[in-house]
Design a protein around this motif. Sequence first.
Motif, PDB file in Angstrom:
ATOM      1  N   ARG A   1     -24.524  39.069   1.249  1.00 21.36           N
ATOM      2  CA  ARG A   1     -24.818  37.641   1.329  1.00 21.36           C
ATOM      3  C   ARG A   1     -26.006  37.343   0.427  1.00 21.36           C
ATOM      4  O   ARG A   1     -26.802  38.230   0.123  1.00 21.36           O
ATOM      5  CB  ARG A   1     -25.148  37.246   2.774  1.00 21.36           C
ATOM      6  N   VAL A   2     -26.128  36.105   0.005  1.00 21.03           N
ATOM      7  CA  VAL A   2     -27.254  35.701  -0.841  1.00 21.03           C
ATOM      8  C   VAL A   2     -28.570  36.066  -0.157  1.00 21.03           C
ATOM      9  O   VAL A   2     -29.495  36.570  -0.792  1.00 21.03           O
ATOM     10  CB  VAL A   2     -27.180  34.198  -1.180  1.00 21.03           C
TER      11      VAL A   2
ATOM     12  N   SER B   1     -16.966  35.740   8.972  1.00 24.58           N
ATOM     13  CA  SER B   1     -17.702  35.659  10.237  1.00 24.58           C
ATOM     14  C   SER B   1     -18.748  34.545  10.252  1.00 24.58           C
ATOM     15  O   SER B   1     -19.370  34.305  11.280  1.00 24.58           O
ATOM     16  CB  SER B   1     -18.349  37.007  10.560  1.00 24.58           C
ATOM     17  N   ASP B   2     -18.950  33.872   9.120  1.00 22.64           N
ATOM     18  CA  ASP B   2     -19.925  32.775   9.043  1.00 22.64           C
ATOM     19  C   ASP B   2     -19.523  31.852   7.894  1.00 22.64           C
ATOM     20  O   ASP B   2     -19.797  32.149   6.732  1.00 22.64           O
ATOM     21  CB  ASP B   2     -21.327  33.338   8.819  1.00 22.64           C
TER      22      ASP B   2
ATOM     23  N   LEU C   1     -19.633  36.026   0.738  1.00 22.68           N
ATOM     24  CA  LEU C   1     -19.851  37.446   0.489  1.00 22.68           C
ATOM     25  C   LEU C   1     -19.659  37.673  -1.005  1.00 22.68           C
ATOM     26  O   LEU C   1     -18.697  37.195  -1.601  1.00 22.68           O
ATOM     27  CB  LEU C   1     -18.862  38.290   1.292  1.00 22.68           C
ATOM     28  N   ILE C   2     -20.577  38.393  -1.600  1.00 23.87           N
ATOM     29  CA  ILE C   2     -20.565  38.596  -3.048  1.00 23.87           C
ATOM     30  C   ILE C   2     -20.390  40.079  -3.332  1.00 23.87           C
ATOM     31  O   ILE C   2     -21.065  40.928  -2.734  1.00 23.87           O
ATOM     32  CB  ILE C   2     -21.876  38.088  -3.685  1.00 23.87           C
ATOM     33  N   SER C   3     -19.486  40.363  -4.247  1.00 25.06           N
ATOM     34  CA  SER C   3     -19.228  41.744  -4.662  1.00 25.06           C
ATOM     35  C   SER C   3     -19.138  41.802  -6.171  1.00 25.06           C
ATOM     36  O   SER C   3     -18.964  40.790  -6.843  1.00 25.06           O
ATOM     37  CB  SER C   3     -17.913  42.253  -4.051  1.00 25.06           C
TER      38      SER C   3
END
Length: 163
Positions: free
Chosen positions: A63-64, A98-99, A104-106
Motif C-alpha cells: 500500500r502507499v 480488504s480496504d 495494492l501496488i506491485s
Amino acid sequence: MFVKLYAVAPTLTSEQLTDFFDNLVRCETRLYNALGDRLRAEHGITTSQFEFLRYLAAHPDSRVGDIAANFAVGIGAISKVMDRLETAGWAIRVPNPSDRRSSLISLSARGAALLTEAEPTFGQCLRELVSGVVRADQIDAAAGVLATLRRSLEAARVGLPTG
C-alpha cells in the motif's frame, strides 16, 4: 523521545555527533547522486525510481502507506511517485480487496525487467565508489551501526513526515 535515543551513549560529544551527521549526510548525497548519474545514463531512471522498483520487487502488493513508512516520505509524495511508475509501465496498481479506500501496488513485468537490467549497474557503481576506500570489516561495522540507529528511530517513530 530524543533523550531516549541519546541515553545509550552519554559520552558522545556534540562535536562527535555533528561530525557523524555531517559525514553521513554528505556521503549519502554524493553516493546517491553518483548512482543516479550512472542509472540515468545507462537505464533512463533515477536512484529513487530504482529504490522504489527494488522495494516493490521485495514487497509485492504494498500500500502507499507501507511505502511511505519505509522511506519516511509523505503519503501524497509516494502516491505521485507510484502514479509515475504506473504511467511508465513499471508498476501495477489494483484495488485492495480488504480496504476499498486503498490500492495494492506491485512491480510489473516491465518494471521487473528494468530492475534486472539496472541492478548490475547499481552494484558495479557502488563497488567502484566504495571498494579500495573502505574495507569489508568497516562496511560491516558501519552497516551495523546504521541499522541499529535506524531501528531505534523507526521504533520511536522519529523523522516521519507530518503531512
